[in-house]
Design an enzyme around this catalytic site. Structure first.
Site, short mmCIF file in Angstrom:
data_model
loop_
_atom_site.label_atom_id
_atom_site.label_comp_id
_atom_site.label_asym_id
_atom_site.label_seq_id
_atom_site.Cartn_x
_atom_site.Cartn_y
_atom_site.Cartn_z
N ASP A 36 0.80 -1.22 0.00
CA ASP A 36 0.00 0.00 0.00
C ASP A 36 0.83 1.28 0.00
OD1 ASP A 36 -2.64 0.89 -0.27
OD2 ASP A 36 -2.76 1.46 1.84
N HIS A 239 29.01 -3.03 -7.68
CA HIS A 239 27.72 -2.37 -7.44
C HIS A 239 27.37 -2.40 -5.95
CE1 HIS A 239 26.41 -3.00 -11.91
NE2 HIS A 239 27.28 -2.01 -11.75
N ASP A 256 30.74 6.43 -6.64
CA ASP A 256 30.16 6.37 -7.98
C ASP A 256 28.73 6.87 -7.85
OD1 ASP A 256 29.05 5.73 -10.44
OD2 ASP A 256 30.05 3.79 -10.61
N ASP A 267 27.07 10.58 -14.57
CA ASP A 267 27.63 9.34 -14.03
C ASP A 267 29.12 9.57 -13.77
OD1 ASP A 267 28.24 6.75 -13.35
OD2 ASP A 267 27.57 5.84 -15.23
N HIS A 346 35.02 -5.38 -16.20
CA HIS A 346 33.94 -4.68 -16.93
C HIS A 346 34.52 -3.90 -18.11
CE1 HIS A 346 35.02 -0.72 -15.19
NE2 HIS A 346 35.15 -1.34 -14.02
N HIS A 350 30.10 3.29 -21.41
CA HIS A 350 28.78 3.03 -22.00
C HIS A 350 28.19 4.36 -22.44
CE1 HIS A 350 27.11 4.53 -18.18
NE2 HIS A 350 27.95 3.72 -17.57
N HIS A 357 22.70 3.69 -18.74
CA HIS A 357 23.26 2.89 -19.84
C HIS A 357 22.33 3.16 -21.03
CE1 HIS A 357 26.27 0.21 -17.72
NE2 HIS A 357 25.76 0.95 -16.76
N GLU A 381 35.54 4.86 -17.86
CA GLU A 381 35.65 4.46 -16.46
C GLU A 381 36.50 3.20 -16.24
OE1 GLU A 381 31.91 2.75 -14.92
OE2 GLU A 381 30.97 3.40 -16.79
N TYR A 385 40.52 -3.70 -9.45
CA TYR A 385 39.89 -4.19 -8.24
C TYR A 385 40.66 -5.42 -7.76
CZ TYR A 385 36.48 -1.47 -10.80
OH TYR A 385 35.87 -0.48 -11.53
N ARG A 409 38.41 3.13 -9.22
CA ARG A 409 37.79 3.43 -10.52
C ARG A 409 37.75 4.95 -10.67
NH1 ARG A 409 33.71 0.55 -9.99
NH2 ARG A 409 32.02 1.97 -9.40
N GLU A 411 35.92 7.77 -13.31
CA GLU A 411 34.93 7.84 -14.40
C GLU A 411 34.54 9.28 -14.69
OE1 GLU A 411 30.48 6.01 -15.36
OE2 GLU A 411 31.17 6.18 -13.29
#
Length: 430
Positions: A36, A239, A256, A267, A346, A350, A357, A381, A385, A409, A411
């Site tokens: 709800d 992520h 990020d 991004d 990765h 993108h 994306h 990016e 790691y 990273r 980016e």
């Protein structure tokens, strides 16, 4: 703000491509309900790109061959009782005036009116999306046209996905889109810089996240995606969104995060030492990732194949890992056999736009990559790691303890221009 004329221009371009066809676009379904509680509505990007209409339960039809109506909308009618609970609905009359349709019908009359816009088209254009019930509705209408074809000698004999019409358009941004994207980037830069000022040993990841998202909200924006605020080993989780760890002295912090303005997204990723000082290993990896990013950005040029910036980033990263003794062997063989994947799993970027994306082709044939052209917007990016439990590729050396737990990273959002490129997010230090 994207003006009505921009949406009309987009529809005109689509109709020029479909000729005697009819294209149908479905809005996102109603907002998600959970026990709800209504969660925020997010419009389907192709529908929004074509219409600028930001309500659920709607359908847009483009029928350039029709004698009277080339642009048709089906929308929810006004409903005062419903609006008391969930907010104002544009309604049929206002939608026609505000969104430039030739005719607007209540959504409940779709089955009654849609056949006239399909009857004499030669092809139906529709993307079979998440709304399974509506997918079946389109199939039923098309099957009816097929049954009538033998009797009438006209009607759509095939269905083509609208993706192949819209993607080449959406991947090249107009000036109006770039204005929205620049605003999203500028506010996201501000958010990252505020977060960097806040981040210190003892601060929690969620406190940094709150500062970022507060900056978005006070500038009329929302997060483009769940913000990643990853301290220490958490930066090795691509992520990571728990954002609940307290930052420690000696940690790196990977952020990020990007904001969305009128659905246009930024991004950005930055990684830095929370106490202001890198360890020897952290600095080595950081400088390697930065060198890879700089080389990759230089490849984002008009006429270059899309894959070129990823290829150069991989080459720089693998050579660096060889220099550090974290990989062993021949550079070209390591790349061909993807022995670097435990460290870099990765792609280097993108498309970016209405979706994080974003829509757009990466390849035009099996063997040919898309060539960059002015108006393309791409993220760049690269990262490394070295998780605490990293498992090297077969035949590769074990990773010494002092290298483990480092995740970095960097980016940026890079626009292809007529003479090169422009980094829209350069305001965040590197």
């Amino acid at each position: 703000m994207i003006e009505a004329a921009e949406y009309q221009h987009r529809r005109d371009r689509i109709m020029a491509k479909i000729g005697q066809g009819t294209a149908i676009f479905r809005s996102a379904p109603l907002a998600v309900m959970h026990n709800d509680v209504e969660h925020p509505f997010r419009q389907e990007s192709d529908f929004y790109y074509v219409t600028g209409f930001n309500e659920p339960n709607a359908v847009a039809v483009l029928a350039p061959h029709h004698e009277e109506h080339r642009y048709i909308l089906f929308v929810q009618p006004k409903d005062p009782d419903k609006e008391t609970w969930t907010g104002y609905i544009t309604g049929v009359e206002a939608a026609k005036e505000k969104y430039g349709a030739d005719v607007v019908y209540p959504i409940g009359e779709l089955s009654e009116h849609l056949p006239q816009y399909l009857a004499k088209c030669d092809r139906l254009y529709y993307h079979f999306g998440r709304d399974e019930a509506f997918n079946h509705t389109i199939l039923r209408h098309w099957q009816r046209c097929i049954r009538l074809f033998a009797k009438n000698g006209y009607g759509p004999t095939g269905i083509e996905d609208t993706t192949f019409i819209l993607n080449p358009l959406r991947v090249v941004k107009t000036e109006a889109e770039l204005n929205a994207l620049r605003h999203a980037a500028d506010v996201s830069v501000l958010a990252h810089n505020r977060a960097r000022d806040l981040a210190k040993p003892g601060v929690y990841e969620y406190q940094v996240q709150a500062e970022i998202e507060y900056t978005f909200a006070r500038n009329g924006m929302t997060p483009a995606y769940p913000s990643i605020v990853a301290g220490g080993e958490n930066a090795c989780i691509l992520h990571y969104i728990e954002n609940n760890r307290q930052l420690q002295d000696g940690d790196l912090l990977l952020i990020d995060a990007g904001g969305a303005y009128q659905y246009y997204n930024a991004d950005i990723t930055r990684t830095f030492a929370v106490n202001g000082t890198f360890t020897k290993q952290q600095q080595a990896i950081y400088e390697l990732v930065l060198a890879a990013q700089e080389k990759a950005i230089a490849e984002v040029q008009p006429g270059n194949p899309y894959n070129s910036f990823h290829d150069i980033a991989v080459c720089v990263l693998v050579q660096g890992l060889l220099d550090f003794g974290l990989l062993q062997g021949d550079l070209d063989e390591l790349i061909a056999e993807e022995k670097y994947k435990p460290f870099y799993m990765h792609r280097t970027g993108h498309w970016l736009g209405l979706d994080v994306h974003d829509a757009g082709p990466y390849k035009v044939t099996e063997d040919q990559w898309y060539s960059f052209q002015p108006g393309n917007l791409v993220t760049v990016e690269p990262g490394i790691y070295i998780g605490p439990n990293i498992k090297p590729a077969e035949g590769q050396p074990e990773i010494p303890t002092e290298w483990r737990g480092i995740g970095i990273r960097i980016e940026d959002d890079v626009l292809v221009t007529a003479n090169g490129n422009e980094v829209l997010t350069a305001g965040v230090p590197k």
